[in-house]
Design a protein around this motif. Structure first.
Motif, PDB file in Angstrom:
ATOM      1  N   PRO A  34       0.803  -1.235   0.000  1.00 18.54           N
ATOM      2  CA  PRO A  34       0.000   0.000   0.000  1.00 18.54           C
ATOM      3  C   PRO A  34       0.831   1.277   0.000  1.00 18.54           C
ATOM      4  O   PRO A  34       0.324   2.344  -0.336  1.00 18.54           O
ATOM      5  CB  PRO A  34      -0.814  -0.109   1.299  1.00 18.54           C
ATOM      6  CG  PRO A  34      -0.840  -1.579   1.601  1.00 18.54           C
ATOM      7  CD  PRO A  34       0.483  -2.108   1.131  1.00 18.54           C
ATOM      8  N   PHE A  75      -1.344   5.565  -1.332  1.00 18.83           N
ATOM      9  CA  PHE A  75      -0.127   5.631  -0.509  1.00 18.83           C
ATOM     10  C   PHE A  75      -0.439   5.682   0.988  1.00 18.83           C
ATOM     11  O   PHE A  75      -0.225   6.699   1.654  1.00 18.83           O
ATOM     12  CB  PHE A  75       0.737   6.838  -0.898  1.00 18.83           C
ATOM     13  CG  PHE A  75       0.892   7.003  -2.381  1.00 18.83           C
ATOM     14  CD1 PHE A  75       1.586   6.035  -3.129  1.00 18.83           C
ATOM     15  CD2 PHE A  75       0.350   8.080  -3.046  1.00 18.83           C
ATOM     16  CE1 PHE A  75       1.726   6.169  -4.499  1.00 18.83           C
ATOM     17  CE2 PHE A  75       0.479   8.216  -4.418  1.00 18.83           C
ATOM     18  CZ  PHE A  75       1.163   7.261  -5.148  1.00 18.83           C
ATOM     19  N   VAL A  76      -0.975   4.579   1.489  1.00 15.57           N
ATOM     20  CA  VAL A  76      -1.422   4.554   2.887  1.00 15.57           C
ATOM     21  C   VAL A  76      -0.478   3.691   3.718  1.00 15.57           C
ATOM     22  O   VAL A  76      -0.085   2.599   3.309  1.00 15.57           O
ATOM     23  CB  VAL A  76      -2.870   4.019   2.969  1.00 15.57           C
ATOM     24  CG1 VAL A  76      -3.277   3.770   4.416  1.00 15.57           C
ATOM     25  CG2 VAL A  76      -3.812   5.033   2.339  1.00 15.57           C
ATOM     26  N   MET A  77      -0.123   4.185   4.909  1.00 19.58           N
ATOM     27  CA  MET A  77       0.738   3.427   5.815  1.00 19.58           C
ATOM     28  C   MET A  77      -0.102   2.534   6.723  1.00 19.58           C
ATOM     29  O   MET A  77      -1.256   2.833   7.014  1.00 19.58           O
ATOM     30  CB  MET A  77       1.514   4.391   6.717  1.00 19.58           C
ATOM     31  CG  MET A  77       2.477   5.282   5.974  1.00 19.58           C
ATOM     32  SD  MET A  77       3.485   6.201   7.159  1.00 19.58           S
ATOM     33  CE  MET A  77       2.260   7.351   7.783  1.00 19.58           C
TER      34      MET A  77
END
Lengths: 627, 627
Positions: free
Chosen positions: B306, B312-314
């Motif tokens: 991801p 674009f996620v953590m």
């Protein structure tokens, strides 16, 4: 005849057998407990919302063999046809005769569960689940996976462990952001794909020196799903804690090996209950373990030596929650184990669990709690204060030092009844576990035999067999049972054949009597000194709870008769069952109860007997049997 | 000529070499930093209590080759004989020329250490030790081992971990109750036999995509004991984070393998610094790790996918402290690792560490922080607010897409100086790492070459080489360097032999210039949009910090000249060195600084560029070089 002895005559020392359907499991339970409690102690779930107090009328069962009086509550709960068909409220059926009991499937999901000695626990497990349907991230909503999950949980504020952080990206995306958050205490340990809120389980362990019991609990309903018990695989290193500690002192490999064996025992049980309950190991999110200080040290890999030598110092009283893997268990990777704290090297976590289960801290009566075993733990509460101690009873109750001693297994004499003035062939009545040829004498049989010999006066208060001449006069039908093996006088309980030698049968020797006498003197010295600590007299005690696998099967009347417990009406001496295991269940069902277990550490004052100058005097004074 | 350009002319872009004795280590450092800072960044401990601020006069060193002006503070600190012998205060010596410096052994134990960009850190490590002489237990004093230890610690109230509870009984008795308690943060992780208070160490890691640096710190003195750096062993999976993320998407085995490789890298470095520092691995009680979001995910075994695809996620911004074993390290069994939190998928823990080290949250000036690399992280602070973003600069700075590109290793051209109006043979002056035959062009050499070409007008503002006719007129000494390779125009920087073909030497191609142009446009778009966010203009910026292994070696004047940074006087563009590693050291030296790192998460607002409609316009506007 005292009041206690009169009651004793009426109730008798017999055990009662209960067969539960459809579980198909049979238990031998003490007389005069409720069927609801007996079922609960043994892991048979009976519907209830009031917790066995006769008010909710949900604990309906059908007696298919044996019967029980109809109570007014039964009349309100059932039609006359149902009553005639054997339907009763389980909490009102007392165990007087053998019964076969059919338990209907659960219909309600109780908000409270009854565990321990009639304790009702409001369900508030540490394990919580929340089903979440999350919105998917966008460039305008780049909240992290963790924040997205936490934002969606209204009522809890958990912190994540590393395991869940590892899984989050994968699970959220595979499950299309429909997940169940798993929270244990303050920790988010997992997110699971889809809605798994209906599945949350825990295992309560009673890690005994001899026997280990595991109960798989459904935390949603508070009911046991499966129960299993096995011998502790550490047995080859000795039957009691001292032999196991000695093993670690003599062999540097032993500690590691003992730890592995404890792990294997717990692991095997976990596998068994999960299989029986149809539960995947990963659905078990928490474990509670009650064990004595030595068992706890060994299972965690702590050197037990200081527990075994004066001044008997523990590494720690309380333990932090440890990963279940530290107990050798492969359950949910985030599963943690709660270990009961100990009050002293010989008043361990099992006793704290037992005190929790029996509500020693929540009762205004003067109550005495005795866990009978090689090491005997004693606690006394008066509604305000609690004191506790340990008395070294020695191995008499485990059968270790008794000539014909054996464990409470098939072939063990567990009840003895003497009839001194009838026919010789009926003069000795024995109850034997498994209804087979007697092979030996277990702890309760030993106490029974001595109590009966004192009662019929074949033994005097000092614990000596009377002369053969006196015996012939006092109890003609029993006189020929007095014999000798080697140089020692014995009383023959069972002869395999009329002409068999005494040593071929089951007998009680003079030295056996001394062993028991020492044990009961140690125990009664323990509680008498505790009474002194609180400024109370024997007569002030309102209830005695006999705990532990041995205490549960000890006949209350015999215990009173030999002076093992204070001289009370026998109904006030209650067999409390496996209270350690019950305590372990309680902390899993309720975080509040777990806090209660920790609070006991503060509330209970430990009294060390071994440095008391008055111990020996009291001990000698307590050696004779009451006559 | 602008003010910046004037200053540039004076200082020049050269690097300075420092040789430290008795360490026998040589470093190339940016011009005009203090010797104290340069030493500190590279792990050479120089005595100091004021932290390099010219007040304590403890940082005495002797210059044995090269010299530096005598300051008034030097005059107060030294005798005329000492000054003549080259003695100076290290914090007041600027790196103008090459120097050889003898550092006396440490005489004081500083209460503060200087780390980061001139940051002074009051020593308050999470790792604390207390030497205890305990009374032995008796029957009258049966306190548990744990309580006995905790009672003896006055100023801390730690809770024990399982490891220390396991060891307590053994260690206390073997050490005759004379032990040292080891506390990390709030946790008692060990008791050690005897007095070990003088030995406490930690390792700070800068886990870069390319290079990994480990610094072994003595937490008692705050000084580095050993430093080592190696290439990240994940290299075979690609040079940048995107290739490594792609690898995990295409090969299900890759994530596990990448994790192992990261572990091996960290493990090898730990071994190396412990060996060099004469420190046993069990004396290392804490670890800090600064890495970008992908490196952090990979080392912990978190799926990085991801991070690599929109949006674009953590998994999470912050991480709980993890056992050092989770990073593959075998240090003290209770050692835990602190991982820096990240602000976004492309503004990772390394940047947070860098912002901490450069005090972005503790300065009233308008400061711009740029970590130059394939992914370029940019932060802007105005004393009240901090905004941060990431700009995709592409691989130009790593040499990846540059024809003659290479890493900053031996043989790389790192400084280029053109003299258009002299003799042809002196017209191109190169500084080459290792002083060997040039093999290629590293990032700083690339920027230098382009900046010089623009300066001498062989390249116009649009980034195009001028025609050969124009070149002959503008810069006759350099005109024959303009050539072609294939169909592409190139500028030849180095010819191995006078008659060698351009392609046999080191050259800069038209496409290389475009690559750099795109990178600098992305970066300058990044900071210009951040300026807009805070309502500031380019001229408001008071300091630019160039960070990262690349940024540190980038010539400030060249960076200004090509427009990579705002047009400032060149002295205001500071090479900040390995700020990520410095930040990692800071959190180990001070719990307060660690709290500061966590606080940055709240203080910094992340600005996502990729969904901004004005990004492309700004980017195109920023393509030309300033002339």
């Amino acid at each position: 005849m005292s009041a206690a002895e009169e009651e004793l005559e009426q109730t008798g020392p017999a055990r009662v057998s209960l067969l539960f359907s459809p579980a198909g499991r049979e238990f031998r339970v003490p007389p005069d407990v409720s069927v609801f409690d007996a079922a609960s102690w043994n892991g048979i779930a009976i519907d209830s919302t009031c917790g066995g107090h006769g008010t909710c009328r949900k604990c309906k069962v059908q007696l298919t063999a044996g019967t029980s009086p109809v109570t007014p509550s039964d009349e309100r709960a059932f039609t006359p046809e149902e009553l005639a068909g054997g339907w009763r409220l389980a909490c009102l059926v007392r165990t007087v005769t053998d019964l076969e009991i059919t338990v209907p499937p659960l219909v309600t999901r109780p908000k409270a569960a009854t565990v321990g000695v009639g304790r009702q626990v409001i369900l508030r497990p540490g394990v919580q689940k929340r089903y979440l349907e999350l919105t998917e991230p966008t460039l305008a909503d780049q909240r992290t996976d963790l924040v997205r999950v936490l934002d969606a949980i209204d009522d809890l504020e958990p912190t994540p462990d590393l395991h869940v952080l590892r899984r989050l990206p994968t699970v959220l995306r595979e499950a299309d952001y429909k997940v169940t958050a798993v929270v244990v205490d303050e920790t988010l340990i997992d997110v699971e794909a889809g809605d798994t809120t209906g599945r949350r389980f825990a295992i309560a362990y009673d890690l005994g020196t001899t026997t280990v019991v595991a109960t798989l609990l459904d935390l949603g309903t508070g009911t046991p799903v499966a129960v299993s018990s096995v011998l502790n695989q550490q047995q080859p290193y000795g039957g009691d804690v001292i032999s196991r500690i000695s093993a670690t002192m003599m062999d540097p490999e032993a500690a590691g090996r003992l730890r592995e064996l404890a792990h294997a025992t717990l692991r095997d049980l976990a596998q068994e209950v999960c299989l029986e309950g149809g539960v995947a190991p990963e659905e078990v999110y928490q474990v509670a373990l009650a064990g004595n200080a030595t068992m706890t040290a060994l299972v965690l890999g702590v050197d037990p030596e200081p527990l075994g030598v004066a001044p008997f110092v523990m590494s720690t009283a309380g333990w932090p929650p440890v990963p279940a893997a530290e107990l050798g268990l492969t359950l949910h990777p985030g599963a943690r184990a709660t270990l009961f704290p100990a009050l002293g090297a010989y008043v361990g976590g099992d006793v704290v669990a037992g005190m929790l289960a029996s509500g020693m801290d929540r009762d205004s009566r003067v109550r005495l709690f005795i866990d009978v075993g090689t090491n005997c733990e004693i606690a006394l509460a008066d509604g305000e204060r609690i004191v506790a101690t340990a008395a070294p009873a020695g191995p008499a109750f485990e059968g270790g030092s008794i000539r014909c001693g054996m464990r409470a297994a098939e072939g063990a004499v567990e009840v003895v009844r003497l009839t001194p003035d009838g026919q010789a062939e009926d003069a000795v009545a024995l109850e034997v576990i498994g209804d087979v040829e007697p092979r030996g004498l277990c702890g309760s049989g030993l106490v029974d035999a001595v109590a009966e010999l004192v009662r019929v006066r074949l033994m005097d208060a000092s614990g000596r067999f009377v002369t053969e001449e006196a015996a012939a006069e006092i109890a003609p039908a029993l006189a020929d049972r007095l014999s000798t093996v080697g140089l020692e006088r014995v009383f023959v309980l069972h002869r395999p054949a009329p002409d068999a030698r005494p040593e071929d049968g089951v007998y009680l020797s003079q030295r056996d009597v001394r062993e028991l006498q020492f044990a009961k003197a140690a125990i009664s010295t323990g509680w008498s000194l505790l009474l002194e600590e609180l400024g109370l007299a024997e007569g002030d005690v309102q209830q005695v709870l006999l705990a532990g696998s041995f205490g549960s099967y000890l006949s209350a009347s015999s215990a009173v008769r030999i002076g093992l417990v204070p001289k009370l009406p026998v109904l006030r001496v209650v067999s409390a069952g496996n209270v350690a295991g019950e305590g372990a269940k309680m902390v899993l069902l309720s975080s509040r109860e777990r806090a209660g277990a920790d609070a006991l550490l503060e509330e209970v004052r430990y009294v060390e007997l071994s440095d008391r100058p008055d111990f020996n005097d009291a001990f000698v004074e307590r050696l004779p049997f009451p006559v």
